[in-house]
Write a protein that holds these residues in place. Sequence first.
Motif, PDB file in Angstrom:
ATOM      1  N   GLY A  11      -5.542  33.072  29.209  1.00 26.52           N
ATOM      2  CA  GLY A  11      -6.845  32.790  29.801  1.00 26.52           C
ATOM      3  C   GLY A  11      -7.994  33.220  28.891  1.00 26.52           C
ATOM      4  N   GLN A  12      -7.861  34.390  28.269  1.00 24.10           N
ATOM      5  CA  GLN A  12      -8.890  34.857  27.339  1.00 24.10           C
ATOM      6  C   GLN A  12      -8.983  33.951  26.120  1.00 24.10           C
ATOM      7  OE1 GLN A  12      -7.370  38.870  26.809  1.00 24.10           O
ATOM      8  NE2 GLN A  12      -9.032  39.737  28.013  1.00 24.10           N
ATOM      9  N   ARG A  13      -7.830  33.467  25.653  1.00 25.75           N
ATOM     10  CA  ARG A  13      -7.823  32.557  24.511  1.00 25.75           C
ATOM     11  C   ARG A  13      -8.558  31.262  24.847  1.00 25.75           C
ATOM     12  NH1 ARG A  13      -7.136  33.714  19.497  1.00 25.75           N
ATOM     13  NH2 ARG A  13      -5.199  34.850  19.938  1.00 25.75           N
ATOM     14  N   LEU A  14      -8.302  30.718  26.034  1.00 33.13           N
ATOM     15  CA  LEU A  14      -9.001  29.500  26.448  1.00 33.13           C
ATOM     16  C   LEU A  14     -10.506  29.739  26.564  1.00 33.13           C
ATOM     17  CD1 LEU A  14      -6.631  27.991  29.183  1.00 33.13           C
ATOM     18  CD2 LEU A  14      -6.978  27.201  26.832  1.00 33.13           C
ATOM     19  N   LYS A  15     -10.892  30.912  27.063  1.00 27.99           N
ATOM     20  CA  LYS A  15     -12.317  31.241  27.181  1.00 27.99           C
ATOM     21  C   LYS A  15     -12.967  31.313  25.810  1.00 27.99           C
ATOM     22  CE  LYS A  15     -15.458  34.583  29.308  1.00 27.99           C
ATOM     23  NZ  LYS A  15     -15.546  35.856  30.097  1.00 27.99           N
ATOM     24  N   GLN A  16     -12.266  31.905  24.847  1.00 33.86           N
ATOM     25  CA  GLN A  16     -12.787  31.979  23.485  1.00 33.86           C
ATOM     26  C   GLN A  16     -12.965  30.591  22.882  1.00 33.86           C
ATOM     27  OE1 GLN A  16     -10.093  34.499  21.332  1.00 33.86           O
ATOM     28  NE2 GLN A  16     -11.014  36.399  22.059  1.00 33.86           N
ATOM     29  N   ILE A  17     -11.978  29.717  23.089  1.00 29.26           N
ATOM     30  CA  ILE A  17     -12.068  28.359  22.562  1.00 29.26           C
ATOM     31  C   ILE A  17     -13.249  27.623  23.188  1.00 29.26           C
ATOM     32  CG2 ILE A  17     -10.901  26.116  22.453  1.00 29.26           C
ATOM     33  CD1 ILE A  17      -8.257  27.616  22.261  1.00 29.26           C
ATOM     34  N   GLY A  18     -13.452  27.831  24.499  1.00 30.78           N
ATOM     35  CA  GLY A  18     -14.589  27.212  25.174  1.00 30.78           C
ATOM     36  C   GLY A  18     -15.916  27.688  24.610  1.00 30.78           C
ATOM     37  N   MET A  19     -16.012  28.971  24.313  1.00 30.11           N
ATOM     38  CA  MET A  19     -17.243  29.509  23.722  1.00 30.11           C
ATOM     39  C   MET A  19     -17.486  28.934  22.326  1.00 30.11           C
ATOM     40  SD  MET A  19     -16.877  33.504  24.928  1.00 30.11           S
ATOM     41  CE  MET A  19     -18.316  34.032  24.000  1.00 30.11           C
ATOM     42  N   VAL A  20     -16.406  28.751  21.558  1.00 27.35           N
ATOM     43  CA  VAL A  20     -16.543  28.158  20.228  1.00 27.35           C
ATOM     44  C   VAL A  20     -17.017  26.712  20.339  1.00 27.35           C
ATOM     45  CG1 VAL A  20     -15.277  27.464  18.157  1.00 27.35           C
ATOM     46  CG2 VAL A  20     -14.827  29.683  19.198  1.00 27.35           C
ATOM     47  N   PHE A  21     -16.477  25.970  21.322  1.00 23.20           N
ATOM     48  CA  PHE A  21     -16.910  24.594  21.553  1.00 23.20           C
ATOM     49  C   PHE A  21     -18.412  24.558  21.842  1.00 23.20           C
ATOM     50  CE2 PHE A  21     -12.568  23.032  21.877  1.00 23.20           C
ATOM     51  CZ  PHE A  21     -12.706  21.681  21.551  1.00 23.20           C
ATOM     52  N   GLN A  22     -18.876  25.404  22.755  1.00 19.53           N
ATOM     53  CA  GLN A  22     -20.286  25.410  23.142  1.00 19.53           C
ATOM     54  C   GLN A  22     -21.184  25.782  21.963  1.00 19.53           C
ATOM     55  OE1 GLN A  22     -20.688  27.984  26.522  1.00 19.53           O
ATOM     56  NE2 GLN A  22     -19.496  26.665  27.881  1.00 19.53           N
ATOM     57  N   PHE A  23     -20.791  26.814  21.241  1.00 19.22           N
ATOM     58  CA  PHE A  23     -21.591  27.262  20.095  1.00 19.22           C
ATOM     59  C   PHE A  23     -21.688  26.168  19.040  1.00 19.22           C
ATOM     60  CE2 PHE A  23     -21.562  29.046  15.784  1.00 19.22           C
ATOM     61  CZ  PHE A  23     -22.759  29.742  15.802  1.00 19.22           C
ATOM     62  N   THR A  24     -20.543  25.547  18.704  1.00 12.21           N
ATOM     63  CA  THR A  24     -20.535  24.525  17.659  1.00 12.21           C
ATOM     64  C   THR A  24     -21.344  23.309  18.069  1.00 12.21           C
ATOM     65  OG1 THR A  24     -18.310  25.284  17.055  1.00 12.21           O
ATOM     66  CG2 THR A  24     -19.049  23.201  16.116  1.00 12.21           C
TER      67      THR A  24
END
Length: 228
Positions: A11-24
């Motif tokens: 779950g934390q990994r998915l949250k990190q990926i989501g944050m990277v998507f938003q930032f990029t």
Amino acid sequence: MAKPQEKISFGQRLKQIGMVFQFTAKQDRWFAPLLAAAVLIPLALTVVAVILWSWIWLPLGILFTLLAVLIVLNLRSNKAMMNAAEGQPGAAAQIMENMRGDWRVTPAVSSTTQMDMVHLVIGRPGVILLAEGNPQRVRGLLGQEKRRLSKVIGSAPLHDYVIGQEEGELPIRKLRTTLLRLPRALSGKDVNSLDKRLKALTARPQMPKGAIPKNMRPPGAFRQSRGR
């Protein structure tokens, strides 16, 4: 010793990926079109392959689509982070702390009140000094640090870089590749030994230059005697 990596849940990994998507997506206007192409092109080819040959191409097509998405995300997110880090104080140390491998980073071993700073990095290539800030001031800081470190590093190689865009400076987006291309001159044991010596050196407290602030003066210091 290198810091042990903490275990991250799914779950934390998915949250990190989501944050990277938003930032990029916020930093890179080409991210969304390239991501759409990474999804649509493999899926279209998969549909054609399924129609012409067999359903066995469906799972393969999905895997290729996920791989294309990850490649686009990795390339564009790295570029977006480098662009965002450009000119930010302390960005070089932060990038080094997130690099893979055995890199011992001590941010701002030397600094000024104008946000000029020199970071100390220890790794297999040897000792590395990264300077950020005004080129004239940081070169003076680099000279001081090189003289100070030369007394304890022995035969270990010493590299120094000024981060910036001018001639003779190292752009922050090239920092990773530049350091990874340096020849490996030290063993893991040498890195540990050098790290201990330099930590002992940098741990020594240094008195600030100029007048001592009132809130830092010891009790009774400079106290004037009063007559009764």
